[in-house]
Design an enzyme around this catalytic site. Structure first.
Site, PDB file in Angstrom:
ATOM      1  N   LYS A   5       0.835  -1.199   0.000  1.00  9.82           N
ATOM      2  CA  LYS A   5       0.000   0.000   0.000  1.00  9.82           C
ATOM      3  C   LYS A   5       0.873   1.253   0.000  1.00  9.82           C
ATOM      4  O   LYS A   5       1.695   1.454   0.887  1.00  9.82           O
ATOM      5  CB  LYS A   5      -0.909  -0.009   1.229  1.00  9.82           C
ATOM      6  CG  LYS A   5      -1.742   1.260   1.420  1.00  9.82           C
ATOM      7  CD  LYS A   5      -2.520   1.195   2.738  1.00  9.82           C
ATOM      8  CE  LYS A   5      -3.150   2.534   3.098  1.00  9.82           C
ATOM      9  NZ  LYS A   5      -3.796   2.492   4.433  1.00  9.82           N
ATOM     10  N   ASP A  21      -2.716  10.463   3.848  1.00 15.66           N
ATOM     11  CA  ASP A  21      -4.140  10.136   3.913  1.00 15.66           C
ATOM     12  C   ASP A  21      -4.873  11.165   4.764  1.00 15.66           C
ATOM     13  O   ASP A  21      -4.808  11.134   5.986  1.00 15.66           O
ATOM     14  CB  ASP A  21      -4.328   8.731   4.499  1.00 15.66           C
ATOM     15  CG  ASP A  21      -5.797   8.331   4.561  1.00 15.66           C
ATOM     16  OD1 ASP A  21      -6.618   8.955   3.850  1.00 15.66           O
ATOM     17  OD2 ASP A  21      -6.115   7.393   5.308  1.00 15.66           O
ATOM     18  N   LYS A  45     -10.223  13.017   8.354  1.00 19.78           N
ATOM     19  CA  LYS A  45      -9.721  12.605   9.655  1.00 19.78           C
ATOM     20  C   LYS A  45      -9.637  13.803  10.587  1.00 19.78           C
ATOM     21  O   LYS A  45      -9.348  14.926  10.150  1.00 19.78           O
ATOM     22  CB  LYS A  45      -8.303  12.032   9.530  1.00 19.78           C
ATOM     23  CG  LYS A  45      -8.180  10.710   8.824  1.00 19.78           C
ATOM     24  CD  LYS A  45      -6.707  10.306   8.762  1.00 19.78           C
ATOM     25  CE  LYS A  45      -6.493   9.009   8.006  1.00 19.78           C
ATOM     26  NZ  LYS A  45      -6.962   7.841   8.767  1.00 19.78           N
ATOM     27  N   ASP A  60       1.415   6.248   6.019  1.00 18.58           N
ATOM     28  CA  ASP A  60       0.396   5.382   5.421  1.00 18.58           C
ATOM     29  C   ASP A  60       0.893   4.698   4.150  1.00 18.58           C
ATOM     30  O   ASP A  60       0.176   3.899   3.564  1.00 18.58           O
ATOM     31  CB  ASP A  60      -0.884   6.171   5.135  1.00 18.58           C
ATOM     32  CG  ASP A  60      -2.135   5.308   5.261  1.00 18.58           C
ATOM     33  OD1 ASP A  60      -2.078   4.270   5.946  1.00 18.58           O
ATOM     34  OD2 ASP A  60      -3.168   5.661   4.674  1.00 18.58           O
ATOM     35  N   ASP A 120     -12.267   7.155   4.058  1.00 20.32           N
ATOM     36  CA  ASP A 120     -11.038   6.931   4.818  1.00 20.32           C
ATOM     37  C   ASP A 120     -10.634   5.457   4.825  1.00 20.32           C
ATOM     38  O   ASP A 120      -9.610   5.098   5.398  1.00 20.32           O
ATOM     39  CB  ASP A 120     -11.214   7.439   6.256  1.00 20.32           C
ATOM     40  CG  ASP A 120      -9.891   7.588   6.987  1.00 20.32           C
ATOM     41  OD1 ASP A 120      -8.847   7.672   6.321  1.00 20.32           O
ATOM     42  OD2 ASP A 120      -9.902   7.609   8.237  1.00 20.32           O
ATOM     43  N   GLU A 134      -9.577   3.796   2.242  1.00 15.91           N
ATOM     44  CA  GLU A 134      -9.141   3.859   0.842  1.00 15.91           C
ATOM     45  C   GLU A 134      -8.027   2.879   0.511  1.00 15.91           C
ATOM     46  O   GLU A 134      -7.852   2.506  -0.648  1.00 15.91           O
ATOM     47  CB  GLU A 134      -8.674   5.288   0.510  1.00 15.91           C
ATOM     48  CG  GLU A 134      -7.245   5.646   0.877  1.00 15.91           C
ATOM     49  CD  GLU A 134      -6.941   5.520   2.364  1.00 15.91           C
ATOM     50  OE1 GLU A 134      -5.783   5.196   2.710  1.00 15.91           O
ATOM     51  OE2 GLU A 134      -7.837   5.752   3.195  1.00 15.91           O
ATOM     52  N   ARG A 177      -7.654  -0.285   1.084  1.00 12.80           N
ATOM     53  CA  ARG A 177      -8.112  -1.567   0.524  1.00 12.80           C
ATOM     54  C   ARG A 177      -8.578  -1.405  -0.923  1.00 12.80           C
ATOM     55  O   ARG A 177      -8.569  -2.362  -1.696  1.00 12.80           O
ATOM     56  CB  ARG A 177      -9.206  -2.153   1.408  1.00 12.80           C
ATOM     57  CG  ARG A 177     -10.509  -1.389   1.452  1.00 12.80           C
ATOM     58  CD  ARG A 177     -11.328  -1.737   2.674  1.00 12.80           C
ATOM     59  NE  ARG A 177     -10.703  -1.255   3.898  1.00 12.80           N
ATOM     60  CZ  ARG A 177     -11.167  -1.467   5.134  1.00 12.80           C
ATOM     61  NH1 ARG A 177     -12.263  -2.183   5.304  1.00 12.80           N
ATOM     62  NH2 ARG A 177     -10.545  -0.986   6.180  1.00 12.80           N
TER      63      ARG A 177
END
Length: 457
Positions: free
Chosen positions: A225, A230, A237, A248, A307, A309, A311
């Protein structure tokens, strides 16, 4: 992060267990014994006592501590790296092969400093690699870990999708790997719609980075990933949760570090690395709660939280990887807070349906001080990721079993590959510990590397 030259002059670092301390002191000249006793040396794990000579410290004692103490704190003997004066040191004493290996690697890892923005001097004491160990292998592992840490520690201002691509290309160039990138609107024309949807609101174009290396042996695909920052998207967030979001992309940093370890050691396999690199930003083109996206695999996904995202971008990359099924596919991602609630920052959960892969990882985990814990692909929870108006839900309501439902979501995109493992890592060391300064950290890579000979034999 290198060992001292094997033939270089080196002072003795004499390993002493608490139960052997009395005898070790008795073997010292009276002046050195008195000095050590005055320092309060108890042979605790990683404790150092210098042995004075006419020209300074001529040797030192290294506390081994108890077995229980070393279980409580990984790499505890690596504390010595910062406690010793400059120069080369050679460990002497009766250490198990496992403890020698952990100490040697820990020493190199303890020398890591992130000095891009402020001077950060590493310890000046260098270790001669203990006899019987593969110095080049240990150095390759330490260098791969340092590469991972550097990528995670670099703030998003200097580590966006462009810079992550640049780091991957440099790695490929170093090892003679092939690199190719699909970027921006080309993601749509080449059928990576969810990578594009997540990254399209950012002025930093989304992309899929692919590295290929090796022409013989079993096939290994690593998917990481690469969400370089993010914000949470339109489901923004809170500030406290956004502060660490430069990490992230820790999954991509970890698979790139692992790729270095594999290539630097010349493993006989065919390696493929896929990194969906995006920034999840807020803008007029942001994907929205309630949207339904169609993935590369054709499965539709209802967006119930922008949020969740990671996956989404992984799903397209995993589906692409699955079109050419490898012998083993590994996915690594800083995916869910639920994993941290369950296991904390040190233990990295992994998921697999393959008992052989699970056993090999568990065995390797203990051998290389890289703690893992197997979590279940719990099939009864499949209903939680099925929203009714689409094939899949990216953020099931209720908040329970969040790491498991995310893993189940990803598994839907891997149908042809027989052996698949997903790691839900944290990628961050919240407080300094031996061999692990506060900041970005690789998790799971050493265990995977150690398990590969068994898994891919």
């Amino acid at each position: 992060m290198r060992f001292a030259e094997a033939g270089a002059p080196a002072r003795a670092l004499i390993a002493v267990a608490p139960e052997g301390l009395e005898q070790a002191l008795a073997d010292l000249p009276p002046a050195q014994r008195a000095f050590v006793e005055a320092t309060g040396f108890k042979a605790s794990a990683g404790q150092v006592a210098l042995l004075p000579g006419p020209d300074g410290a001529e040797a030192a004692l290294l506390g081994l501590g108890t077995d229980a103490a070393r279980v409580r704190e990984r790499f505890s003997l690596a504390r010595a790296a910062a406690a010793l004066p400059e120069g080369a040191w050679r460990i002497e004493g009766d250490l198990s092969e496992e403890l020698k290996a952990e100490t040697a690697l820990g020493w190199l890892l303890a020398g890591y400093r992130f000095g891009r923005y402020a001077e950060a001097a590493p310890p000046k004491a260098r270790l001669v690699c203990p006899e019987g160990l593969d110095a080049a292998q240990i150095e390759a592992v330490a260098e791969g870990e340092a590469f991972t840490r550097d990528l995670i520690n670099t703030p998003a201002s200097d580590m966006g999708p462009d810079e992550l691509e640049g780091a991957a290309r440099l790695l490929a160039e170093r090892h003679g790997a092939e690199a190719k990138v699909i970027k921006g609107d080309d993601l749509l024309t080449q059928n990576f719609p969810m990578i594009h949807a997540v990254g399209r609101a950012s002025p930093r174009a989304p992309r899929l980075i692919e590295l290929s290396w090796g022409s013989e042996g079993p096939a290994l695909t690593l998917v990481g990933k690469g969400v370089c920052f993010d914000t949470g998207g339109l489901n923004l967030k809170p500030g406290a949760s956004m502060g660490l979001m430069k990490k992230d992309m820790g999954g991509s940093a970890t698979v790139l570090g692992l790729a270095h370890m594999i290539m630097a050691t010349g493993a006989k396999l065919r390696l493929r690395v896929l990194v969906p690199a995006v920034e999840n930003s807020v803008g007029g083109d942001s994907f929205r709660p309630g949207d339904i996206l169609t993935s590369r695999k054709g499965l539709t996904v209802e967006i119930n939280n922008t949020d969740a995202e990671g996956r989404l971008v992984l799903a397209d990359a995993l589906a692409y990887a699955d079109e050419t099924p490898p012998d083993l596919m590994v996915c690594m991602a800083t995916l869910t807070g639920a994993a941290r609630v369950a296991l904390g920052p040190d233990i990295h959960p992994f998921y697999t349906d393959d008992e052989g892969v699970a056993q090999a990882l568990a065995t390797a985990s203990g051998a290389v001080a890289d703690p893992l814990w197997r979590m279940p692909f719990w099939t009864p929870y499949e209903a939680k990721i099925e929203p009714g108006i689409a094939d899949l839900d990216n953020a099931p309501s209720g908040g329970m079993a969040g790491s498991i439902t995310a893993a189940l979501f990803l598994r839907r995109f891997v149908t042809e590959t027989k052996r698949f493992a997903h790691f839900d890592i944290y990628g961050w060391q919240p407080a300094a510990a031996p061999a692990r300064p506060k900041g970005g950290v690789g998790q799971g890579a050493r265990a995977i590397l150690a398990a590969l000979p068994e898994v891919l034999k």
